[in-house]
Design a protein around this motif. Sequence first.
Motif, PDB file in Angstrom:
ATOM      1  N   LEU A 170       0.806  -1.224   0.000  1.00  0.00           N
ATOM      2  CA  LEU A 170       0.000   0.000   0.000  1.00  0.00           C
ATOM      3  C   LEU A 170       0.843   1.279   0.000  1.00  0.00           C
ATOM      4  CD1 LEU A 170      -2.822   1.265   0.051  1.00  0.00           C
ATOM      5  CD2 LEU A 170      -2.725   1.158   2.558  1.00  0.00           C
ATOM      6  N   PRO A 171       1.882   1.402   0.831  1.00  0.00           N
ATOM      7  CA  PRO A 171       2.676   2.637   0.793  1.00  0.00           C
ATOM      8  C   PRO A 171       3.269   2.908  -0.585  1.00  0.00           C
ATOM      9  CG  PRO A 171       3.169   1.391   2.778  1.00  0.00           C
ATOM     10  CD  PRO A 171       2.324   0.498   1.911  1.00  0.00           C
ATOM     11  N   GLU A 172       3.755   1.872  -1.259  1.00  0.00           N
ATOM     12  CA  GLU A 172       4.304   2.063  -2.597  1.00  0.00           C
ATOM     13  C   GLU A 172       3.245   2.637  -3.542  1.00  0.00           C
ATOM     14  OE1 GLU A 172       6.611  -1.642  -1.113  1.00  0.00           O
ATOM     15  OE2 GLU A 172       4.781  -0.531  -0.636  1.00  0.00           O
ATOM     16  N   LEU A 173       2.039   2.119  -3.435  1.00  0.00           N
ATOM     17  CA  LEU A 173       0.948   2.564  -4.300  1.00  0.00           C
ATOM     18  C   LEU A 173       0.594   4.021  -4.050  1.00  0.00           C
ATOM     19  CD1 LEU A 173      -1.369   1.863  -6.318  1.00  0.00           C
ATOM     20  CD2 LEU A 173      -2.746   1.216  -4.322  1.00  0.00           C
ATOM     21  N   LEU A 174       0.509   4.406  -2.784  1.00  0.00           N
ATOM     22  CA  LEU A 174       0.064   5.754  -2.445  1.00  0.00           C
ATOM     23  C   LEU A 174       1.148   6.810  -2.652  1.00  0.00           C
ATOM     24  CD1 LEU A 174      -2.001   5.044   0.799  1.00  0.00           C
ATOM     25  CD2 LEU A 174      -2.821   5.321  -1.547  1.00  0.00           C
ATOM     26  N   VAL A 175       2.401   6.431  -2.478  1.00  0.00           N
ATOM     27  CA  VAL A 175       3.500   7.402  -2.567  1.00  0.00           C
ATOM     28  C   VAL A 175       4.000   7.571  -4.001  1.00  0.00           C
ATOM     29  CG1 VAL A 175       5.888   7.845  -1.843  1.00  0.00           C
ATOM     30  CG2 VAL A 175       4.198   7.073  -0.173  1.00  0.00           C
ATOM     31  N   SER A 176       3.794   6.571  -4.841  1.00  0.00           N
ATOM     32  CA  SER A 176       4.305   6.625  -6.215  1.00  0.00           C
ATOM     33  C   SER A 176       3.810   7.873  -6.938  1.00  0.00           C
ATOM     34  CB  SER A 176       3.865   5.376  -6.981  1.00  0.00           C
ATOM     35  OG  SER A 176       4.307   5.423  -8.328  1.00  0.00           O
ATOM     36  N   GLY A 177       4.764   8.636  -7.483  1.00  0.00           N
ATOM     37  CA  GLY A 177       4.432   9.876  -8.161  1.00  0.00           C
ATOM     38  C   GLY A 177       4.301  11.063  -7.233  1.00  0.00           C
ATOM     39  N   ARG A 178       4.338  10.807  -5.940  1.00  0.00           N
ATOM     40  CA  ARG A 178       4.218  11.880  -4.941  1.00  0.00           C
ATOM     41  C   ARG A 178       5.428  11.872  -3.997  1.00  0.00           C
ATOM     42  NH1 ARG A 178      -0.467   9.041  -5.429  1.00  0.00           N
ATOM     43  NH2 ARG A 178      -2.283  10.153  -6.267  1.00  0.00           N
ATOM     44  N   GLU A 179       6.545  11.335  -4.457  1.00  0.00           N
ATOM     45  CA  GLU A 179       7.729  11.219  -3.607  1.00  0.00           C
ATOM     46  C   GLU A 179       8.194  12.580  -3.101  1.00  0.00           C
ATOM     47  OE1 GLU A 179       7.775   7.622  -6.335  1.00  0.00           O
ATOM     48  OE2 GLU A 179       7.460   9.790  -6.576  1.00  0.00           O
ATOM     49  N   ARG A 180       8.153  13.601  -3.956  1.00  0.00           N
ATOM     50  CA  ARG A 180       8.600  14.934  -3.528  1.00  0.00           C
ATOM     51  C   ARG A 180       7.803  15.404  -2.319  1.00  0.00           C
ATOM     52  NH1 ARG A 180      10.940  19.877  -4.513  1.00  0.00           N
ATOM     53  NH2 ARG A 180      12.173  19.082  -6.247  1.00  0.00           N
ATOM     54  N   GLU A 181       6.495  15.340  -2.419  1.00  0.00           N
ATOM     55  CA  GLU A 181       5.657  15.819  -1.325  1.00  0.00           C
ATOM     56  C   GLU A 181       5.863  14.981  -0.068  1.00  0.00           C
ATOM     57  OE1 GLU A 181       3.942  17.047  -5.185  1.00  0.00           O
ATOM     58  OE2 GLU A 181       4.678  15.143  -4.366  1.00  0.00           O
ATOM     59  N   TYR A 182       5.978  13.678  -0.240  1.00  0.00           N
ATOM     60  CA  TYR A 182       6.113  12.788   0.918  1.00  0.00           C
ATOM     61  C   TYR A 182       7.439  13.009   1.634  1.00  0.00           C
ATOM     62  CZ  TYR A 182       5.301   8.579   3.688  1.00  0.00           C
ATOM     63  OH  TYR A 182       5.072   7.711   4.723  1.00  0.00           O
TER      64      TYR A 182
END
Length: 303
Positions: A170-182
């Motif tokens: 799940l973390p991979e799914l939610l963070v993918s493409g949003r690494e900068r913000e995370y």
Amino acid sequence: MEQRVASSSIGKPDSPSLQHATADIEPGVSIHYVVAGSGPRTVVLLHGFPQTWRAWRHIIPRLANAGFRVIAPDYRGAGNSSKPLSGYDKRTMATDIYRLLYEHLKLSCPVAMVGHDIGLMVAYAFAQTYHEDVTHLVAVDAPLPGTAIFDQLSGNSRNWQFSFHKVRDLPELLVSGREREYLQWFFNFRISNPAAITEADFRDYLTAYTAPGAMRAAFELYRSFDQDSKDNRDLLANKGKLRIPVLVAVGATSPTASPVRGMMEEVSTDPRVLPLPGAGHWIAEENPEGFAAGLIDFMGPHR
């Protein structure tokens, strides 16, 4: 097999040359590392999440100029090191570092281990597993699985990432493409001096953690906490508390200063505390002058 990659400097006229290299640790796993200085004593610097060896960029020249040989690896899964599917329990990662130091670099003397965040977990596993090869241990604002205080911290909602990162996929799914913000949130959440990590520094970390497999590897570090807790309890039961000198470096504004000291009191006989003003969690970047001075004093000849 060891492969020389490049030489560079940190950017100041008096900065020592940095030697970048990779070492093959086992089939399919290589560790990237940086070496500076040529002193008779060696200090190993182990970074945490979401960072790489670059976290020590201000510390390396200060230690090298003080007469230490400095080795700063990207641990398994981070930076330019391999990102295998497994092996993220901290005893395996400690074995990576042992092989790097004593099989590839052919060191013949004990080392001082400095670990920040996840890096402290690896450094502690190294110190317990390879007692005779460690002279000093430095815990830099870091949690330690297997201690009673860690169990308390894990259940605190402030440390929600411990539970979130352990969920499979799940973390991979939610963070993918949003690494900068995370990742930006991670740095901002526990920093006292925002200017300490520049946009260029952050871009370097972001590049490292947007590489294929990098965030999955980072989450695997947390998914191994249950195994790490068991391993650390077994090590403590079988070998007892560490009797080498232990330093606990904590940022003055970090809310985990007291718990970190308590955790190290559970596993070592007489930890010494180094409070760093003007710093939160990212001590080596927020107050490098004070931190490096404290390290040099702690590891000096009189020690």
